[in-house]
Design a protein around this motif. Sequence first.
Motif, PDB file in Angstrom:
ATOM      1  N   ILE A  51      80.134 -25.197  -9.956  1.00 59.43           N
ATOM      2  CA  ILE A  51      80.271 -23.732  -9.900  1.00 59.43           C
ATOM      3  C   ILE A  51      80.384 -23.175 -11.323  1.00 59.43           C
ATOM      4  O   ILE A  51      81.322 -23.502 -12.051  1.00 59.43           O
ATOM      5  CB  ILE A  51      81.501 -23.314  -9.054  1.00 59.43           C
ATOM      6  CG1 ILE A  51      81.332 -23.858  -7.633  1.00 59.43           C
ATOM      7  CG2 ILE A  51      81.668 -21.792  -9.035  1.00 59.43           C
ATOM      8  CD1 ILE A  51      82.514 -23.631  -6.725  1.00 59.43           C
ATOM      9  N   HIS A  52      79.407 -22.346 -11.708  1.00 59.71           N
ATOM     10  CA  HIS A  52      79.379 -21.816 -13.078  1.00 59.71           C
ATOM     11  C   HIS A  52      79.516 -20.302 -13.109  1.00 59.71           C
ATOM     12  O   HIS A  52      79.593 -19.704 -14.176  1.00 59.71           O
ATOM     13  CB  HIS A  52      78.066 -22.211 -13.768  1.00 59.71           C
ATOM     14  CG  HIS A  52      77.804 -23.680 -13.682  1.00 59.71           C
ATOM     15  ND1 HIS A  52      78.582 -24.604 -14.329  1.00 59.71           N
ATOM     16  CD2 HIS A  52      76.885 -24.396 -12.983  1.00 59.71           C
ATOM     17  CE1 HIS A  52      78.145 -25.812 -14.054  1.00 59.71           C
ATOM     18  NE2 HIS A  52      77.127 -25.720 -13.231  1.00 59.71           N
ATOM     19  N   ARG A  53      79.459 -19.682 -11.929  1.00 60.81           N
ATOM     20  CA  ARG A  53      79.508 -18.224 -11.909  1.00 60.81           C
ATOM     21  C   ARG A  53      80.301 -17.758 -10.689  1.00 60.81           C
ATOM     22  O   ARG A  53      80.126 -18.316  -9.589  1.00 60.81           O
ATOM     23  CB  ARG A  53      78.074 -17.703 -11.840  1.00 60.81           C
ATOM     24  CG  ARG A  53      78.005 -16.219 -11.974  1.00 60.81           C
ATOM     25  CD  ARG A  53      76.599 -15.702 -12.166  1.00 60.81           C
ATOM     26  NE  ARG A  53      76.673 -14.250 -12.108  1.00 60.81           N
ATOM     27  CZ  ARG A  53      75.807 -13.476 -11.498  1.00 60.81           C
ATOM     28  NH1 ARG A  53      74.746 -13.993 -10.935  1.00 60.81           N
ATOM     29  NH2 ARG A  53      75.971 -12.166 -11.477  1.00 60.81           N
ATOM     30  N   VAL A  54      81.140 -16.751 -10.885  1.00 59.44           N
ATOM     31  CA  VAL A  54      81.915 -16.199  -9.771  1.00 59.44           C
ATOM     32  C   VAL A  54      81.721 -14.682  -9.765  1.00 59.44           C
ATOM     33  O   VAL A  54      81.867 -14.021 -10.798  1.00 59.44           O
ATOM     34  CB  VAL A  54      83.428 -16.521  -9.912  1.00 59.44           C
ATOM     35  CG1 VAL A  54      84.216 -15.874  -8.783  1.00 59.44           C
ATOM     36  CG2 VAL A  54      83.674 -18.024  -9.887  1.00 59.44           C
ATOM     37  N   ILE A  55      81.367 -14.161  -8.598  1.00 56.91           N
ATOM     38  CA  ILE A  55      81.251 -12.711  -8.430  1.00 56.91           C
ATOM     39  C   ILE A  55      82.466 -12.259  -7.613  1.00 56.91           C
ATOM     40  O   ILE A  55      82.695 -12.776  -6.519  1.00 56.91           O
ATOM     41  CB  ILE A  55      79.944 -12.338  -7.694  1.00 56.91           C
ATOM     42  CG1 ILE A  55      78.737 -12.823  -8.505  1.00 56.91           C
ATOM     43  CG2 ILE A  55      79.871 -10.827  -7.448  1.00 56.91           C
ATOM     44  CD1 ILE A  55      77.404 -12.677  -7.790  1.00 56.91           C
ATOM     45  N   ILE A  56      83.234 -11.344  -8.166  1.00 55.93           N
ATOM     46  CA  ILE A  56      84.451 -10.894  -7.469  1.00 55.93           C
ATOM     47  C   ILE A  56      84.243  -9.461  -6.988  1.00 55.93           C
ATOM     48  O   ILE A  56      83.870  -8.580  -7.771  1.00 55.93           O
ATOM     49  CB  ILE A  56      85.685 -10.929  -8.406  1.00 55.93           C
ATOM     50  CG1 ILE A  56      85.812 -12.298  -9.082  1.00 55.93           C
ATOM     51  CG2 ILE A  56      86.950 -10.616  -7.632  1.00 55.93           C
ATOM     52  CD1 ILE A  56      87.009 -12.405 -10.039  1.00 55.93           C
ATOM     53  N   ALA A  57      84.467  -9.240  -5.691  1.00 59.01           N
ATOM     54  CA  ALA A  57      84.361  -7.886  -5.132  1.00 59.01           C
ATOM     55  C   ALA A  57      85.753  -7.262  -5.099  1.00 59.01           C
ATOM     56  O   ALA A  57      86.667  -7.781  -4.449  1.00 59.01           O
ATOM     57  CB  ALA A  57      83.767  -7.930  -3.727  1.00 59.01           C
ATOM     58  N   ALA A  86      82.977  -7.897   5.237  1.00 57.13           N
ATOM     59  CA  ALA A  86      81.513  -8.117   5.229  1.00 57.13           C
ATOM     60  C   ALA A  86      80.833  -7.215   4.199  1.00 57.13           C
ATOM     61  O   ALA A  86      79.879  -7.636   3.528  1.00 57.13           O
ATOM     62  CB  ALA A  86      80.941  -7.870   6.623  1.00 57.13           C
ATOM     63  N   ASP A  87      81.302  -5.967   4.057  1.00 58.33           N
ATOM     64  CA  ASP A  87      80.727  -5.053   3.048  1.00 58.33           C
ATOM     65  C   ASP A  87      80.973  -5.611   1.647  1.00 58.33           C
ATOM     66  O   ASP A  87      80.109  -5.522   0.776  1.00 58.33           O
ATOM     67  CB  ASP A  87      81.378  -3.660   3.139  1.00 58.33           C
ATOM     68  CG  ASP A  87      81.147  -2.991   4.480  1.00 58.33           C
ATOM     69  OD1 ASP A  87      79.995  -2.711   4.804  1.00 58.33           O
ATOM     70  OD2 ASP A  87      82.141  -2.770   5.202  1.00 58.33           O
ATOM     71  N   SER A  88      82.176  -6.160   1.437  1.00 51.68           N
ATOM     72  CA  SER A  88      82.521  -6.686   0.107  1.00 51.68           C
ATOM     73  C   SER A  88      81.649  -7.898  -0.231  1.00 51.68           C
ATOM     74  O   SER A  88      81.148  -8.023  -1.351  1.00 51.68           O
ATOM     75  CB  SER A  88      83.999  -7.087   0.063  1.00 51.68           C
ATOM     76  OG  SER A  88      84.801  -5.963   0.300  1.00 51.68           O
ATOM     77  N   VAL A  89      81.455  -8.781   0.745  1.00 50.90           N
ATOM     78  CA  VAL A  89      80.624  -9.974   0.504  1.00 50.90           C
ATOM     79  C   VAL A  89      79.177  -9.546   0.238  1.00 50.90           C
ATOM     80  O   VAL A  89      78.515 -10.055  -0.675  1.00 50.90           O
ATOM     81  CB  VAL A  89      80.723 -10.964   1.689  1.00 50.90           C
ATOM     82  CG1 VAL A  89      79.738 -12.124   1.525  1.00 50.90           C
ATOM     83  CG2 VAL A  89      82.149 -11.491   1.823  1.00 50.90           C
ATOM     84  N   LEU A  90      78.694  -8.590   1.019  1.00 48.84           N
ATOM     85  CA  LEU A  90      77.321  -8.098   0.829  1.00 48.84           C
ATOM     86  C   LEU A  90      77.147  -7.510  -0.574  1.00 48.84           C
ATOM     87  O   LEU A  90      76.135  -7.751  -1.236  1.00 48.84           O
ATOM     88  CB  LEU A  90      77.000  -7.052   1.905  1.00 48.84           C
ATOM     89  CG  LEU A  90      75.575  -6.543   1.935  1.00 48.84           C
ATOM     90  CD1 LEU A  90      74.567  -7.691   2.092  1.00 48.84           C
ATOM     91  CD2 LEU A  90      75.396  -5.551   3.087  1.00 48.84           C
ATOM     92  N   SER A  91      78.132  -6.791  -1.022  1.00 53.48           N
ATOM     93  CA  SER A  91      78.074  -6.220  -2.358  1.00 53.48           C
ATOM     94  C   SER A  91      77.980  -7.335  -3.407  1.00 53.48           C
ATOM     95  O   SER A  91      77.215  -7.234  -4.379  1.00 53.48           O
ATOM     96  CB  SER A  91      79.317  -5.350  -2.538  1.00 53.48           C
ATOM     97  OG  SER A  91      79.488  -4.995  -3.839  1.00 53.48           O
TER      98      SER A  91
END
Length: 239
Positions: A51-57, A86-91
């Motif tokens: 894992i090299h990248r994390v996207i945080i909503a 679900a909206d946060s994950v989609l974003s």
Amino acid sequence: MPENTLSIVAIVPAAGVGSRMQADRPKQYLTLQNKTILEHTVHQLLAHPLIHRVIIALSEQDPYFDSLPLSNDPRVTRVCGGKERADSVLSGLNAVVEPHNTFALVHDAARPNVSHQDISRLIDTGVKHPVGAILASPVKDTMKRSNMSGEITQTVDREKLWHALTPQLFNAEQLKMALEHGLKTGAVITDEASAMENIDRFPSIVAGRSDNIKVTSPEDLELMTFYLSKRDFQETTDV
Ligand code: C5P
């Protein structure tokens, strides 16, 4: 798929308010062992070799994130979360540059005690399975269904019954399509697997550790403090 061609992006939905915690701030910003729960979770993900990248909503009005050193980490991308998980994950998925070639590993901000062994086993199964995979732990207690007045109406057979945990791993583009469809049709989507099930795609289950708990109510904090101190101790003694 050979590990060196694998592209995995972790997506961490962290836009919830965590009202069941009854704290003065969202639970992901409570401090345990000198770090916020969100930092524990993201550091644990980034310490995994795949894992090299994390996207945080995050919630639009989040006043906490910018003060964390994490906000300056080049491996971390911040996006705006939404009304439902679900909206946060989609974003988060919308920020993935090449969704067709990427696997999304979605993990709750409130589960800092996920083990690297479980992440590796999930990835191993999930990339080979045509739909994807989730971590889950088998139900141990006798399960009851009740009516609206709180009386038992049924004992549910617990055989093949699982607690769905995270991370959950799917092809990013397929998950995006499934979430968009679920949100558009008003389906009940409480995790990524349920978005896939809703379009008749059935992921695999990987049995995971039951100490990968989601910090939800005040009594979970003590238990999580214990788990994290145990992990810190193991890391110190492993070097
Ligand atoms: O509330 P619950 O513990 O089920 O939330 C699971 C995860 O989803 C948490 O990390 C929470 O911050 C996140 N979430 C989100 N956006 C929402 C609701 C929850 O990112 N609208």
